[in-house]
Design an enzyme around this catalytic site. Sequence first.
Site, short mmCIF file in Angstrom:
data_model
loop_
_atom_site.label_atom_id
_atom_site.label_comp_id
_atom_site.label_asym_id
_atom_site.label_seq_id
_atom_site.Cartn_x
_atom_site.Cartn_y
_atom_site.Cartn_z
N LYS A 206 -8.26 7.37 -16.85
CA LYS A 206 -8.11 7.27 -18.31
C LYS A 206 -8.63 5.93 -18.80
O LYS A 206 -9.31 5.83 -19.82
CB LYS A 206 -6.63 7.47 -18.70
CG LYS A 206 -6.15 8.89 -18.43
CD LYS A 206 -4.64 9.05 -18.45
CE LYS A 206 -4.26 10.44 -17.97
NZ LYS A 206 -2.82 10.70 -17.92
N GLN B 1 3.31 8.27 -18.41
CA GLN B 1 2.75 9.14 -17.37
C GLN B 1 3.87 9.90 -16.64
O GLN B 1 4.88 9.31 -16.24
CB GLN B 1 1.97 8.26 -16.37
CG GLN B 1 1.26 9.04 -15.28
CD GLN B 1 0.08 9.86 -15.80
OE1 GLN B 1 -0.69 9.42 -16.64
NE2 GLN B 1 -0.05 11.08 -15.29
N ASP C 128 -0.64 12.86 -25.78
CA ASP C 128 -0.48 13.92 -24.76
C ASP C 128 0.04 15.22 -25.38
O ASP C 128 0.06 16.25 -24.71
CB ASP C 128 0.53 13.46 -23.69
CG ASP C 128 -0.14 12.98 -22.42
OD1 ASP C 128 -1.33 13.30 -22.23
OD2 ASP C 128 0.53 12.31 -21.62
#
Length: 306
Positions: A64, A108, A131
């Site tokens: 990322k 995450q 997300d």
Amino acid sequence: MEWLYFFKGINVAAILDGKALSSRIRADLKVKLDQGINNGLPRPFLTTMQVGDDLPSTVYIRAKQRACEEIGIGFRHFRLPAETGMDALRKAVSEVNDDPSVHGLLVQSPLPSHLNEIEVQRMVAPEKDVDCFHPENVGLLYIGNARFRPCTAAGIIDLLLAYGFDPAGKNVVIIGRSVIVGRPLALMMMLKARGGNATVTVCHSRTRDLPSITRQADILVPAIGIAEMIRGDWVKEGVIVVDVGINRIPDATKKRGYRLVGDVAFREVEPKAEAIAPVPGGVGPMTVAILSRNVMNAAGYIDNYS
Ligand code: NAD
């Protein structure tokens, strides 16, 4: 390619090349970013947080970061100790929520088991939730008015569309019902919208006689996490396969001692497929590209439909 089929006498599936497509998407985002900066927009900025040091998570975060840096999106990563509690995590998240220079924030997963994943997803400010895990954003997606497109599901759809395989009217079989992949993909593919309009079947660990269902798929999307589970006789001729699984299998010929394979036995399935997304190089890079896109969306550069 027809001459090649004739020459070899066997089918050669088109490769749904997520690596190449994601590179084009990043190049396009870079152009948009440079234009936006010239027009006075703030530089888009992504912050990631990791609790503990799960190795695959570290690898994903690095991917990322690389994508952001290539496009020109600002990036900062916070790694918190594995024993971080909910209160300390909430404090760290709200500091980023309150920082106007940060447009996207992701925590995450997987998180250590002492942390409540659903509560953590609720901590992230919905307008920074790139997300698309916050219940508000899941709800907006559900009603067909998404603020952000869930990265992996959107990556799968964009990969199919880019190669001319519109899911509309097709029998799509998804294997896996996770909140990250299977569930949002099923929803997006049934919505009355571009990339949707499919007839969707969702299979999971309690599905009976899975091969009899996968054989009916025009488009098959395994998101299971079991190496090479889908065999050649589980699919029909002409199927389009988007393999989401990322599995490590031991490989003594590799320096690191393993290699990555998908949920599909590629050598068996590929000769029957019209097109197939490989692992690695299929959905993985697309997921990262959509994340970058969502950060630019959060910073006011683009919307979901541009
Ligand atoms: P998960 O473990 O949350 O979900 C797996 C799903 O598979 C479950 O819904 C389960 O019901 C189903 N399943 C398990 N065993 C089964 C069986 N025998 N038959 C039928 N269904 C079965 O995993 P996840 O987070 O959805 O990830 C799935 C896979 O996709 C993993 O390999 C993961 O690494 C990969 N993944 C890839 C990307 C990407 O960007 N390429 C993103 C997310 C996940």
